[in-house]
Design a protein around this motif. Structure first.
Motif, short mmCIF file in Angstrom:
data_model
loop_
_atom_site.label_atom_id
_atom_site.label_comp_id
_atom_site.label_asym_id
_atom_site.label_seq_id
_atom_site.Cartn_x
_atom_site.Cartn_y
_atom_site.Cartn_z
N LEU A 66 4.74 -9.21 -19.90
CA LEU A 66 4.87 -8.90 -18.43
C LEU A 66 6.21 -8.68 -17.87
O LEU A 66 6.21 -7.96 -17.18
CB LEU A 66 4.34 -10.51 -18.04
N LEU A 67 7.16 -9.08 -18.40
CA LEU A 67 8.56 -8.93 -17.96
C LEU A 67 8.92 -7.46 -18.28
O LEU A 67 9.03 -6.78 -17.45
CB LEU A 67 9.62 -9.85 -18.58
N VAL A 68 8.77 -7.07 -19.61
CA VAL A 68 9.04 -5.77 -19.98
C VAL A 68 8.28 -4.55 -19.25
O VAL A 68 8.51 -3.76 -18.87
CB VAL A 68 9.09 -5.58 -21.80
N ILE A 85 10.88 0.87 -13.31
CA ILE A 85 11.58 2.30 -13.61
C ILE A 85 10.84 3.58 -13.49
O ILE A 85 11.34 4.55 -12.95
CB ILE A 85 12.19 2.11 -15.05
N GLU A 86 9.72 3.61 -13.77
CA GLU A 86 8.64 4.70 -13.87
C GLU A 86 8.70 5.12 -12.27
O GLU A 86 8.69 6.24 -11.90
CB GLU A 86 7.38 4.66 -14.44
N ALA A 87 8.31 4.18 -11.42
CA ALA A 87 8.07 4.32 -9.96
C ALA A 87 9.47 4.71 -9.27
O ALA A 87 9.34 5.84 -8.54
CB ALA A 87 7.67 3.04 -9.45
N THR A 88 10.50 4.41 -9.84
CA THR A 88 11.93 4.72 -9.45
C THR A 88 12.08 6.22 -9.69
O THR A 88 12.41 7.04 -8.97
CB THR A 88 13.01 3.82 -9.86
N VAL A 114 0.93 -1.02 0.02
CA VAL A 114 0.10 0.00 0.04
C VAL A 114 0.90 1.29 -0.07
O VAL A 114 0.62 2.32 -0.45
CB VAL A 114 -1.05 0.13 1.32
N ALA A 115 2.02 1.11 0.27
CA ALA A 115 2.93 2.23 0.51
C ALA A 115 2.86 3.16 -0.99
O ALA A 115 3.14 4.24 -0.90
CB ALA A 115 4.24 1.81 0.88
N ASP A 116 3.06 2.47 -2.06
CA ASP A 116 3.10 3.07 -3.29
C ASP A 116 1.81 2.49 -4.30
O ASP A 116 1.84 1.54 -4.87
CB ASP A 116 4.47 2.92 -3.99
N ALA A 117 0.85 3.26 -4.01
CA ALA A 117 -0.39 2.78 -4.50
C ALA A 117 -0.41 2.72 -5.92
O ALA A 117 -0.89 1.66 -6.49
CB ALA A 117 -1.53 3.53 -3.97
N ARG A 118 0.18 3.96 -6.78
CA ARG A 118 0.47 3.77 -8.10
C ARG A 118 1.38 2.52 -8.58
O ARG A 118 0.73 2.00 -9.70
CB ARG A 118 1.12 5.05 -8.57
N LEU A 119 2.17 2.19 -7.97
CA LEU A 119 3.11 0.86 -8.47
C LEU A 119 1.96 -0.12 -8.33
O LEU A 119 2.30 -0.97 -9.08
CB LEU A 119 4.29 0.85 -7.49
N THR A 120 1.46 -0.46 -7.10
CA THR A 120 0.60 -1.77 -6.95
C THR A 120 -0.39 -1.58 -8.08
O THR A 120 -0.64 -2.74 -8.69
CB THR A 120 -0.10 -1.59 -5.55
N LEU A 121 -1.19 -0.52 -8.35
CA LEU A 121 -1.96 -0.46 -9.28
C LEU A 121 -1.53 -0.64 -10.65
O LEU A 121 -2.22 -1.38 -11.45
CB LEU A 121 -2.87 0.92 -9.16
N ALA A 122 -0.63 -0.09 -11.16
CA ALA A 122 0.09 -0.37 -12.38
C ALA A 122 0.48 -1.72 -12.60
O ALA A 122 -0.12 -2.36 -13.67
CB ALA A 122 1.12 0.60 -12.54
N THR A 123 0.95 -2.35 -11.51
CA THR A 123 1.36 -3.89 -11.72
C THR A 123 0.00 -4.67 -11.96
O THR A 123 0.05 -5.48 -12.68
CB THR A 123 2.01 -4.34 -10.51
N LEU A 124 -1.02 -4.22 -10.96
CA LEU A 124 -2.29 -5.07 -11.33
C LEU A 124 -2.83 -4.82 -12.74
O LEU A 124 -3.23 -5.92 -13.35
CB LEU A 124 -3.08 -4.78 -9.93
#
Length: 71
Positions: free
Chosen positions: A50-52, A59-62, A16-26
């Motif tokens: 999926l890998l790319v 990378i975007e989150a970083t 939950v710490a980075d909601a955008r990362l979680t939502l983008a991955t899902l």
């Protein structure tokens, strides 16, 4: 029991710490699943997407976090 609750709280906090990362991955996983089921792409191609995609999301989150910390 409190140790177990603390571990569960920490694990949830990581997601939950980075909601955008979680939502983008899902969302990426959902798109790849839809490609597999609806379009019938080859499983190796779906895995490559999926890998790319995961690398791109990471990378975007970083980059976003680095920009936020620079301010």
């Amino acid at each position: 029991m409190s140790v177990l609750a603390e571990v569960v709280r920490e694990l949830l906090g990581m997601f939950v710490a980075d909601a955008r990362l979680t939502l983008a991955t899902l969302a990426l996983v959902a798109v790849v699943a839809a490609l597999l089921l609806a379009v019938h792409v080859a499983p190796m191609l779906a895995g490559a997407i999926l890998l790319v995609g995961c690398f791109a999301v990471l990378i975007e989150a970083t980059v976003r976090e680095a920009r936020r910390r620079r301010r």
